[in-house]
Write a protein that holds these residues in place. Structure first.
Motif, short mmCIF file in Angstrom:
data_model
loop_
_atom_site.label_atom_id
_atom_site.label_comp_id
_atom_site.label_asym_id
_atom_site.label_seq_id
_atom_site.Cartn_x
_atom_site.Cartn_y
_atom_site.Cartn_z
N ALA A 115 -20.92 40.72 -33.83
CA ALA A 115 -20.05 39.71 -33.22
C ALA A 115 -20.01 38.40 -33.99
CB ALA A 115 -20.50 39.44 -31.78
N SER A 116 -20.81 38.26 -35.05
CA SER A 116 -20.92 36.98 -35.75
C SER A 116 -19.59 36.42 -36.25
CB SER A 116 -21.92 37.10 -36.91
OG SER A 116 -21.52 38.11 -37.82
N PRO A 134 -15.05 31.17 -33.14
CA PRO A 134 -13.82 31.04 -32.35
C PRO A 134 -14.03 31.18 -30.85
CG PRO A 134 -13.45 32.44 -34.25
CD PRO A 134 -14.92 32.17 -34.20
N ILE A 135 -14.94 32.06 -30.43
CA ILE A 135 -15.18 32.23 -29.00
C ILE A 135 -15.81 30.98 -28.40
CG2 ILE A 135 -16.55 33.48 -27.29
CD1 ILE A 135 -16.11 36.01 -28.95
N VAL A 136 -16.80 30.41 -29.11
CA VAL A 136 -17.43 29.16 -28.63
C VAL A 136 -16.40 28.04 -28.59
CG1 VAL A 136 -19.17 27.42 -29.15
CG2 VAL A 136 -19.73 29.84 -29.40
N PHE A 183 -8.21 28.69 -35.37
CA PHE A 183 -7.79 27.74 -34.36
C PHE A 183 -6.81 28.39 -33.38
CE2 PHE A 183 -6.13 23.20 -33.61
CZ PHE A 183 -7.18 22.94 -32.74
N ILE A 184 -5.85 29.16 -33.91
CA ILE A 184 -4.90 29.89 -33.06
C ILE A 184 -5.64 30.88 -32.17
CG2 ILE A 184 -2.97 31.51 -33.10
CD1 ILE A 184 -2.06 30.21 -35.69
N PHE A 185 -6.57 31.63 -32.78
CA PHE A 185 -7.34 32.62 -32.03
C PHE A 185 -8.15 31.94 -30.92
CE2 PHE A 185 -11.09 35.71 -32.13
CZ PHE A 185 -10.48 36.59 -31.25
N LEU A 216 -16.47 21.96 -37.65
CA LEU A 216 -16.41 20.50 -37.51
C LEU A 216 -16.39 20.10 -36.04
CD1 LEU A 216 -15.95 17.69 -38.87
CD2 LEU A 216 -13.51 18.15 -38.70
N PHE A 217 -15.68 20.87 -35.22
CA PHE A 217 -15.58 20.58 -33.80
C PHE A 217 -16.72 21.23 -33.01
CE2 PHE A 217 -11.28 21.12 -35.61
CZ PHE A 217 -10.91 19.79 -35.62
N VAL A 218 -16.98 22.49 -33.29
CA VAL A 218 -18.00 23.22 -32.53
C VAL A 218 -19.38 22.61 -32.76
CG1 VAL A 218 -19.15 25.45 -32.26
CG2 VAL A 218 -16.68 25.36 -32.56
#
Length: 355
Positions: free
Chosen positions: A31-32, A37-39, A168-170, A328-330
């Motif tokens: 799942a890495s 994207p999930i977080v 980002f879309i995902f 950068l955001f996560v």
């Protein structure tokens, strides 16, 4: 019989622990690619949930249709300008890549005539700029190695921008799914915290939600809006390196450095090549974008972020290095949340001793 059972118990326990560790590690490895994207999707869902509830009340739609509508709105508002800026960044770094990797001659445009009239530094800057446009390699001279280091970082950032946009879309699509199942997600969070801390799941879930929402709305949301608006201004004025400058503004805004240090010099530079009316409009636009942080932050950070700016800085830059644009955001959100929970645990450990 009992002795045999007792001697086999440690072996059975070790085998079970080993199998669980193997299964857990293998699952994380599989799942890495999707963890980031999930977080980020979870973070977006938490930050946009008040907007989701407001939209649901105004439209009267069901939760699934409201989540779909909000997802499409976020994609339209954020992705289109992001794609424009990323394509500009890719175009700009293509020439830089040729200079760094293939040894091509770098092209520096001659200075506008108005530069010579700037106070204090105008004549010297115009002379050096003219020389650099005619003899770029000789003019760069000693700073060429440093420029190559910065240039390679920009090339790497540009190469990952396309993937970052797809992630980002995902993540926005994932956020829409989480919004539609918000109640189930909240119950799962409470159950996990209850399992980890006893019966404090409700309290820690609320603390985590308020912390994530404060960081997303008060820091990341403002940074994204500022960088997109600044980048659109750069594109409208045909500023060289618009995509790279927008990326720099994004990083500065996330780590809480005022982007006016970029916008004001560019506004002054615009007066040297653009008409007076266009340059004034660009200056007003940049001032509005730069001061947006001072207007929106007191509103969106009403509860405040208790983490020091150093934690946000380390989380944002570390996340950018480790996971690219999404990191950068996560990184900022995850590190602030970890700091908040750690300080809560530390206060509880010291409170009985103080009493």
């Amino acid at each position: 019989m009992n002795d045999k059972t007792q001697t086999s118990d440690p072996m059975d326990t070790a085998i079970r622990i080993g199998l669980m560790a193997l299964l857990t590690g293998w699952s994380i490895y599989i799942a890495s690619p999707f963890i980031g994207p999930i977080v980020w999707g979870v973070i977006i869902a938490i930050g946009s949930y008040p907007l989701y509830r407001w939209l649901q009340k105004k439209t009267g739609l069901g939760k699934n249709l409201t989540a779909t509508l909000l997802t499409l709105l976020m994609l339209a508002i954020l992705i289109i300008p992001s794609v424009m800026l990323s394509s500009a960044l890719v175009d700009e770094t293509r020439d830089l890549s040729g200079y760094l990797q293939e040894g091509n001659e770098i092209s520096i445009p001659p200075p506008p005539d108005g530069v010579a009239n700037w106070p204090l530094v105008g004549k010297k800057l115009h002379t050096f700029w003219t020389y650099a446009s005619e003899n770029p390699r000789e003019a760069l001279g000693e700073i060429e190695p440093q420029l190559k280091v910065v240039g390679k970082w920009l090339i790497s950032a540009a190469a990952g921008t396309g993937l970052g946009i797809l992630m980002f879309i995902f993540s926005i699509i994932i956020a829409g799914i989480f919004l539609a199942t918000a109640n189930s997600g909240r119950m799962a969070a409470v159950a996990i915290f209850d399992r980890l801390t006893g019966n404090r799941g409700e309290e820690l879930t609320e603390l985590s939600k308020s912390t994530v929402r404060s960081v997303v709305n008060g820091i990341l949301g403002i940074a994204i809006i500022q960088s997109i608006l600044a980048g659109l201004g750069f594109l409208a004025m045909s500023i060289p390196g618009a995509g790279a400058l927008a990326l720099v503004c994004l990083v500065l805004a996330v780590v809480q450095i005022d982007i006016l240090i970029i916008l004001i010099p560019l506004s002054i530079y615009a007066f040297s090549f653009a008409g007076t009316g266009a340059a004034i409009a660009f200056l007003v636009w940049n001032i509005a974008v730069g001061l947006m942080n001072n207007v929106l932050k007191p509103i969106l950070l009403a509860r405040g972020v208790k983490a020091p700016m150093a934690v946000i800085f380390v989380g944002a830059i570390g996340g950018l290095i480790a996971h690219g644009l999404v990191g950068l955001f996560v990184g900022a959100v995850v590190l602030v949340l970890a700091y908040t929970l750690f300080m809560l645990w530390l206060d509880e450990r010291t409170a009985p001793q103080d009493a």
